[in-house]
Design a protein around this motif. Sequence first.
Motif, PDB file in Angstrom:
ATOM      1  N   UNK A   1       0.802  -1.229   0.000  1.00 26.49           N
ATOM      2  CA  UNK A   1       0.000   0.000   0.000  1.00 26.49           C
ATOM      3  C   UNK A   1       0.828   1.269   0.000  1.00 26.49           C
ATOM      4  N   UNK A   2       1.977   1.234   0.653  1.00 26.26           N
ATOM      5  CA  UNK A   2       2.813   2.430   0.758  1.00 26.26           C
ATOM      6  C   UNK A   2       3.544   2.733  -0.536  1.00 26.26           C
ATOM      7  N   UNK A   3       4.125   1.734  -1.165  1.00 26.76           N
ATOM      8  CA  UNK A   3       5.005   1.989  -2.301  1.00 26.76           C
ATOM      9  C   UNK A   3       4.331   1.804  -3.654  1.00 26.76           C
ATOM     10  N   UNK A   4       3.060   1.432  -3.658  1.00 30.32           N
ATOM     11  CA  UNK A   4       2.287   1.431  -4.891  1.00 30.32           C
ATOM     12  C   UNK A   4       2.298   2.840  -5.484  1.00 30.32           C
ATOM     13  N   UNK A   5       2.581   2.939  -6.782  1.00 33.65           N
ATOM     14  CA  UNK A   5       2.655   4.248  -7.445  1.00 33.65           C
ATOM     15  C   UNK A   5       3.676   5.160  -6.756  1.00 33.65           C
ATOM     16  N   UNK A   6       4.730   4.533  -6.217  1.00 32.73           N
ATOM     17  CA  UNK A   6       5.793   5.274  -5.513  1.00 32.73           C
ATOM     18  C   UNK A   6       5.251   6.138  -4.370  1.00 32.73           C
ATOM     19  N   UNK A   7       4.222   5.638  -3.722  1.00 32.60           N
ATOM     20  CA  UNK A   7       3.657   6.375  -2.589  1.00 32.60           C
ATOM     21  C   UNK A   7       2.778   7.540  -2.980  1.00 32.60           C
TER      22      UNK A   7
ATOM     23  N   UNK B   1      11.895   3.973   0.961  1.00 31.82           N
ATOM     24  CA  UNK B   1      12.666   4.467   2.108  1.00 31.82           C
ATOM     25  C   UNK B   1      11.895   4.246   3.404  1.00 31.82           C
ATOM     26  N   UNK B   2      12.622   3.808   4.439  1.00 25.43           N
ATOM     27  CA  UNK B   2      12.059   3.656   5.778  1.00 25.43           C
ATOM     28  C   UNK B   2      12.916   4.465   6.738  1.00 25.43           C
ATOM     29  N   UNK B   3      12.268   5.214   7.627  1.00 25.20           N
ATOM     30  CA  UNK B   3      12.968   6.004   8.642  1.00 25.20           C
ATOM     31  C   UNK B   3      12.461   5.617  10.026  1.00 25.20           C
ATOM     32  N   UNK B   4      13.376   5.543  10.986  1.00 24.13           N
ATOM     33  CA  UNK B   4      12.978   5.244  12.358  1.00 24.13           C
ATOM     34  C   UNK B   4      13.378   6.391  13.278  1.00 24.13           C
ATOM     35  N   UNK B   5      12.970   6.284  14.546  1.00 25.04           N
ATOM     36  CA  UNK B   5      13.231   7.332  15.551  1.00 25.04           C
ATOM     37  C   UNK B   5      12.635   8.667  15.113  1.00 25.04           C
TER      38      UNK B   5
ATOM     39  N   UNK C   1       7.962  16.239  15.300  1.00 28.46           N
ATOM     40  CA  UNK C   1       8.729  17.452  14.997  1.00 28.46           C
ATOM     41  C   UNK C   1       9.565  17.310  13.730  1.00 28.46           C
ATOM     42  N   UNK C   2       9.736  16.113  13.218  1.00 30.12           N
ATOM     43  CA  UNK C   2      10.536  15.921  12.009  1.00 30.12           C
ATOM     44  C   UNK C   2       9.828  16.512  10.794  1.00 30.12           C
ATOM     45  N   UNK C   3      10.622  16.968   9.827  1.00 29.61           N
ATOM     46  CA  UNK C   3      10.070  17.580   8.618  1.00 29.61           C
ATOM     47  C   UNK C   3       9.128  16.634   7.888  1.00 29.61           C
ATOM     48  N   UNK C   4       9.443  15.340   7.911  1.00 32.54           N
ATOM     49  CA  UNK C   4       8.640  14.358   7.181  1.00 32.54           C
ATOM     50  C   UNK C   4       7.232  14.224   7.771  1.00 32.54           C
ATOM     51  N   UNK C   5       7.053  14.700   9.006  1.00 31.72           N
ATOM     52  CA  UNK C   5       5.729  14.641   9.645  1.00 31.72           C
ATOM     53  C   UNK C   5       4.988  15.965   9.561  1.00 31.72           C
ATOM     54  N   UNK C   6       5.577  16.939   8.878  1.00 31.07           N
ATOM     55  CA  UNK C   6       4.958  18.263   8.808  1.00 31.07           C
ATOM     56  C   UNK C   6       3.997  18.446   7.656  1.00 31.07           C
ATOM     57  N   UNK C   7       3.932  17.464   6.744  1.00 30.29           N
ATOM     58  CA  UNK C   7       3.051  17.566   5.581  1.00 30.29           C
ATOM     59  C   UNK C   7       2.739  16.174   5.075  1.00 30.29           C
ATOM     60  N   UNK C   8       1.718  16.056   4.223  1.00 31.70           N
ATOM     61  CA  UNK C   8       1.434  14.776   3.596  1.00 31.70           C
ATOM     62  C   UNK C   8       2.623  14.411   2.716  1.00 31.70           C
ATOM     63  N   UNK C   9       3.143  13.204   2.867  1.00 32.95           N
ATOM     64  CA  UNK C   9       4.379  12.828   2.176  1.00 32.95           C
ATOM     65  C   UNK C   9       4.146  12.651   0.684  1.00 32.95           C
ATOM     66  N   UNK C  10       3.200  11.838   0.306  1.00 35.61           N
ATOM     67  CA  UNK C  10       2.856  11.593  -1.098  1.00 35.61           C
ATOM     68  C   UNK C  10       4.081  11.128  -1.881  1.00 35.61           C
ATOM     69  N   UNK C  11       4.787  10.179  -1.305  1.00 41.74           N
ATOM     70  CA  UNK C  11       5.982   9.638  -1.942  1.00 41.74           C
ATOM     71  C   UNK C  11       6.445   8.409  -1.197  1.00 41.74           C
ATOM     72  N   UNK C  12       7.521   7.759  -1.655  1.00 37.84           N
ATOM     73  CA  UNK C  12       7.944   6.462  -1.119  1.00 37.84           C
ATOM     74  C   UNK C  12       8.795   6.553   0.141  1.00 37.84           C
ATOM     75  N   UNK C  13       8.348   7.341   1.101  1.00 37.47           N
ATOM     76  CA  UNK C  13       9.073   7.520   2.366  1.00 37.47           C
ATOM     77  C   UNK C  13       8.148   7.098   3.497  1.00 37.47           C
ATOM     78  N   UNK C  14       8.590   6.157   4.311  1.00 39.44           N
ATOM     79  CA  UNK C  14       7.760   5.611   5.389  1.00 39.44           C
ATOM     80  C   UNK C  14       8.405   5.876   6.743  1.00 39.44           C
ATOM     81  N   UNK C  15       7.934   6.876   7.476  1.00 37.22           N
ATOM     82  CA  UNK C  15       8.439   7.112   8.831  1.00 37.22           C
ATOM     83  C   UNK C  15       7.798   6.136   9.815  1.00 37.22           C
TER      84      UNK C  15
END
Length: 456
Positions: A234-240, A318-322, A326-340
């Motif tokens: 579900x996350x990486x379909x259509x590159x997120x 891409x997968x990110x942990x920790x 407050x991280x930039x990736x949580x400040x907006x809808x990602x709409x791409x292949x990045x999974x925090x």
Amino acid sequence: MEIQTILKRQREYFATGHTLPAEARIAALKKLKASLQSHEADLARALKTDLGKSATESYMCETGLTLSEATWMIRHVRRLMRERRVPTPLSQFAARSFRSPSPYGNVLIMSPWNYPVLLTLDPLIDAIAAGNTAIVKPSAYAPATAAVLQQILAECFPPEHVAVVTGGRAENQALLHQKFDMIFFTGSKAVGKEVLRCAAEHLTPAVLELGGKSPCIVEKSAKIGLAAKRIVFGKYLNCGQTCVAPDYILCDASIRDELIDAIRKEITAQFGADPMANENYGKIINEKHYHRLMGLIDPTKVVCGGTGDEAAQRIAPTVMKDVTREDAVMGEEIFGPILPVLTYTDLDAALADIEAQPHPLALYLFSEDKAIQRKVLDRCHFGGGCLNDTIIHLATSAMPFGGVGESGMGGYHGKAGFEAFSHLRSIVDKKTWLDMPVRYQPYDNQKDKMLRFFLQ
């Protein structure tokens, strides 16, 4: 002036009543379905050009789902058009009360670039089934697909019934400043606000399908391996680049490392050891979005992927942990292949945190605990979602699809789509063989008693 001419011709055509008979609606839908089938290869090539989609993904997520909606509507449109009788209050005796669907008239459908076939034609199918004329405005960011859609719709409909307007912001603004009977918009929240402002000028009803940060909760009772497989799909379909993609994971801290390890293995299983070499793994829509996404990646928190190819506009899964709020990736809808991946130790606090954010378009929960499932469904507000899966809730004409709050208003697909493009008129057919005198002046005690008997 061209847009005004098209709109004028569509109003005149609608006024003739040609779009109203069930036979005309069904014939139009069958013609569109046949044209879609004959242009399947053309659409697949266009989607490969615009988004790098494979032929299988193009059919599974675009052409095939659109054909399913057309098939459903062809089968059910006569039933949906029927008057629905409702009980008549005793105070209105003798009468027959019923609800009657009526098309809005001339509608505007504005679609996005991420699923340019599905999100253009699905609402158009609903609009045609409901008896409307339509102006369709596909996204300028998917020009190859827009060109094929324009060809298909020109083959199927005269412009006074369905017309396509291509172009960018200037054309969008020109359309939004016209008076339509209804507007259907799919896209970002920022543009959705502008659409609603313009619709308000003419008091035009609007359906908005927007987006948001859709959480994916993984509770400790979840089947980790299966959860990872379905999350990766579900996350990486259509590159997120999917409005209902899991935007981030919120998992029990005790299973985080096991889940991340399972996700990394699933990325390899589904996309290969080097996803960037996989020709069936798509691309980011344009350079602007590529650079926006790369700017959301914190290299110090990457546990998988994190690389990009600017020339090809591709970003590895891409997968990110920790990660924290407050991280930039949580400040907006990602709409791409990045999974925090975020964690919780207290599920109640985690649900309260989700509720403190704008209501998402989707929410996903992986859990084998029925009590936990019930708690999440009771506590959280979201457009739609899945228990123990992702994104598949939108792939059915039997359920409405739509958002709530900042993620949208209104819904469509199947019956809900027909009703979204219809006004349900309430009608009382009052009989003439009896006329109760109680409502007419002069009033007296007897009439007052009768009124109190009827109305309580």
